[in-house]
Motif scaffolding. Structure first.
Motif, mmCIF file in Angstrom:
data_model
loop_
_atom_site.group_PDB
_atom_site.id
_atom_site.type_symbol
_atom_site.label_atom_id
_atom_site.label_comp_id
_atom_site.label_asym_id
_atom_site.label_seq_id
_atom_site.Cartn_x
_atom_site.Cartn_y
_atom_site.Cartn_z
ATOM 1 N N TRP A 107 -4.411 81.057 36.930
ATOM 2 C CA TRP A 107 -5.713 80.372 36.900
ATOM 3 C C TRP A 107 -6.569 80.865 35.737
ATOM 4 O O TRP A 107 -7.103 80.067 34.966
ATOM 5 C CB TRP A 107 -6.429 80.593 38.229
ATOM 6 C CG TRP A 107 -7.888 80.228 38.212
ATOM 7 C CD1 TRP A 107 -8.418 78.992 37.966
ATOM 8 C CD2 TRP A 107 -8.992 81.103 38.454
ATOM 9 N NE1 TRP A 107 -9.801 79.043 38.044
ATOM 10 C CE2 TRP A 107 -10.176 80.328 38.343
ATOM 11 C CE3 TRP A 107 -9.099 82.456 38.764
ATOM 12 C CZ2 TRP A 107 -11.443 80.877 38.527
ATOM 13 C CZ3 TRP A 107 -10.362 82.996 38.962
ATOM 14 C CH2 TRP A 107 -11.515 82.223 38.837
ATOM 15 N N ASN A 165 -9.945 72.172 49.138
ATOM 16 C CA ASN A 165 -10.801 73.204 48.550
ATOM 17 C C ASN A 165 -11.874 73.598 49.560
ATOM 18 O O ASN A 165 -12.805 72.824 49.806
ATOM 19 C CB ASN A 165 -11.446 72.669 47.262
ATOM 20 C CG ASN A 165 -12.402 73.667 46.626
ATOM 21 O OD1 ASN A 165 -12.597 74.776 47.120
ATOM 22 N ND2 ASN A 165 -13.019 73.268 45.526
ATOM 23 N N GLN A 195 -12.852 84.099 31.143
ATOM 24 C CA GLN A 195 -11.845 84.777 31.956
ATOM 25 C C GLN A 195 -12.421 86.045 32.596
ATOM 26 O O GLN A 195 -12.245 86.284 33.796
ATOM 27 C CB GLN A 195 -10.634 85.153 31.095
ATOM 28 C CG GLN A 195 -9.807 83.969 30.626
ATOM 29 C CD GLN A 195 -8.685 84.401 29.688
ATOM 30 O OE1 GLN A 195 -8.543 85.582 29.370
ATOM 31 N NE2 GLN A 195 -7.896 83.439 29.237
ATOM 32 N N LEU A 242 -11.375 78.391 41.283
ATOM 33 C CA LEU A 242 -10.071 78.958 41.657
ATOM 34 C C LEU A 242 -9.361 78.056 42.666
ATOM 35 O O LEU A 242 -8.163 77.756 42.519
ATOM 36 C CB LEU A 242 -10.259 80.354 42.252
ATOM 37 C CG LEU A 242 -9.031 80.959 42.949
ATOM 38 C CD1 LEU A 242 -7.868 81.090 41.972
ATOM 39 C CD2 LEU A 242 -9.379 82.307 43.570
ATOM 40 N N TYR A 260 -7.998 74.938 41.173
ATOM 41 C CA TYR A 260 -6.738 75.201 40.462
ATOM 42 C C TYR A 260 -5.592 75.329 41.467
ATOM 43 O O TYR A 260 -4.488 74.808 41.240
ATOM 44 C CB TYR A 260 -6.854 76.468 39.631
ATOM 45 C CG TYR A 260 -5.589 76.796 38.878
ATOM 46 C CD1 TYR A 260 -5.322 76.213 37.637
ATOM 47 C CD2 TYR A 260 -4.629 77.662 39.410
ATOM 48 C CE1 TYR A 260 -4.151 76.483 36.952
ATOM 49 C CE2 TYR A 260 -3.455 77.938 38.734
ATOM 50 C CZ TYR A 260 -3.221 77.352 37.502
ATOM 51 O OH TYR A 260 -2.056 77.617 36.833
ATOM 52 N N ALA A 261 -5.846 76.010 42.580
ATOM 53 C CA ALA A 261 -4.818 76.194 43.599
ATOM 54 C C ALA A 261 -4.324 74.846 44.131
ATOM 55 O O ALA A 261 -3.137 74.680 44.449
ATOM 56 C CB ALA A 261 -5.352 77.049 44.741
ATOM 57 N N LEU A 317 -1.069 83.820 41.149
ATOM 58 C CA LEU A 317 -1.969 82.655 41.170
ATOM 59 C C LEU A 317 -3.238 82.941 40.375
ATOM 60 O O LEU A 317 -3.662 82.116 39.554
ATOM 61 C CB LEU A 317 -2.328 82.296 42.615
ATOM 62 C CG LEU A 317 -3.395 81.205 42.787
ATOM 63 C CD1 LEU A 317 -2.889 79.873 42.251
ATOM 64 C CD2 LEU A 317 -3.786 81.082 44.274
ATOM 65 N N SER A 349 -5.634 79.700 32.329
ATOM 66 C CA SER A 349 -5.903 78.295 32.010
ATOM 67 C C SER A 349 -7.192 78.122 31.211
ATOM 68 O O SER A 349 -7.474 77.027 30.715
ATOM 69 C CB SER A 349 -5.973 77.455 33.298
ATOM 70 O OG SER A 349 -7.141 77.773 34.053
#
Length: 304
Positions: free
Chosen positions: A24, A103, A34, A90, A93-94, A20, A27
């Protein structure tokens, strides 16, 4: 999604949810983004590991506790706000990959940041010249980088990712945050320094034979690492007798401060630095606090 008991799972959160986290981070097009997000989320995952919590079952209360612990540990407001933003990104994105139903960081309060303030101290014009002269006697590579950073104000990540094929007669192609290409105009001395470093003359561009490699490399041909750049800058500053904290961002700040002192309009500087928000650029305008530049002072003279 069923609850996960982290006490029954020996793996750390960063490992357990590595797929995961990797997806993420992938992306984001910017390697700098990053790296920054990775660092902040690893800090959060370490906190979860130490408290026996799983990344996907953490609640807002847990993130609030994390924020208080980081403040007690000495995180500045800007650092804490960035960490919470990374955590929220994060979890957002999850949500998109159905790993979560909500979230938990959505309503976590973030420190209020004054967009007009910066703790970075710029070099004076004399200090900047001393640093550049020291870099020139140190190495061709050090001189080219210091010249580029001071002259254009580009971010060090932008400078280190530039390629020989992007160097023209009076400009350089860089990649801004998010991976967007931009043109930076260069004076003759900066072009000359980059030509000496790369061993090119400019005729390669017309022939279509310019090499496709990064400009700033080590002696083995590998890309110059950002951490090693900062070590080099610190060494050059010591040699130059500069006692102020030094970093690549200090050189960017110095460029902006000198540009404003020389009368470069704020909106032009904003474009040069690649700032989306003009308030970010205003941080460098120290003259705005002077009485002589106050609108009240100047308009008031009409009625004196």
């Amino acid at each position: 999604m069923s609850a996960i008991s982290s006490r029954n799972l020996p793996l750390a959160n960063a490992t357990r949810h590595g797929t995961l986290l990797g997806a993420w981070l992938a992306s984001y097009a910017s390697a700098n983004t990053q790296a920054s997000y990775r660092r902040d989320v690893i800090v959060f995952c370490t906190f979860l590991d130490e408290t026996g919590l799983d990344l996907l079952t953490a609640t807002r209360a847990h993130i609030d506790v994390f924020a208080r612990i980081r403040t007690a540990a000495g995180d500045a407001d800007t650092t804490l706000a960035r960490r919470i933003a990374a955590i929220s990104a994060l979890y957002k994105y999850a949500l998109t990959v159905d790993a979560l139903e909500k979230n938990p960081a959505e309503f976590v309060r973030r420190p209020s940041i004054d967009q007009d303030q910066t703790t970075t101290t710029a070099l004076s014009r004399r200090e900047a010249m001393r640093l550049l002269e020291t870099a020139e006697t140190d190495s061709v590579r050090a001189y080219a980088l210091v010249d580029l950073l001071l002259t254009t104000g580009v971010r060090v990540s932008e400078a280190l990712s530039t390629r020989v094929s992007g160097l023209g007669a009076d400009r350089l192609v860089i990649r801004r945050k998010g991976g967007k290409k931009a043109l930076v105009y260069l004076p003759e001395h900066t072009v000359a320094a980059l030509r000496v470093l790369t061993g090119t003359t400019g005729t390669e561009l017309a022939r279509g034979t310019e090499p496709e490699r990064v400009i700033f490399t080590t002696s083995t041909g590998r890309p110059w690492a950002r951490a090693n750049v900062h070590t080099t800058l610190a060494r050059l500053a010591r040699t130059a007798g500069i006692t102020k904290p030094i970093s690549s961002h200090v050189l960017r700040h110095t460029h902006a401060t000198l540009a404003l002192e020389l009368g470069v309009p704020l909106h032009h500087l904003q474009d040069s630095l690649g700032h989306a928000d003009p308030r970010t650029t205003r941080r460098y305008d120290h003259s705005r606090k002077r009485l002589a530049n106050s609108s009240a002072h100047q308009v008031g003279e009409l009625f004196a």
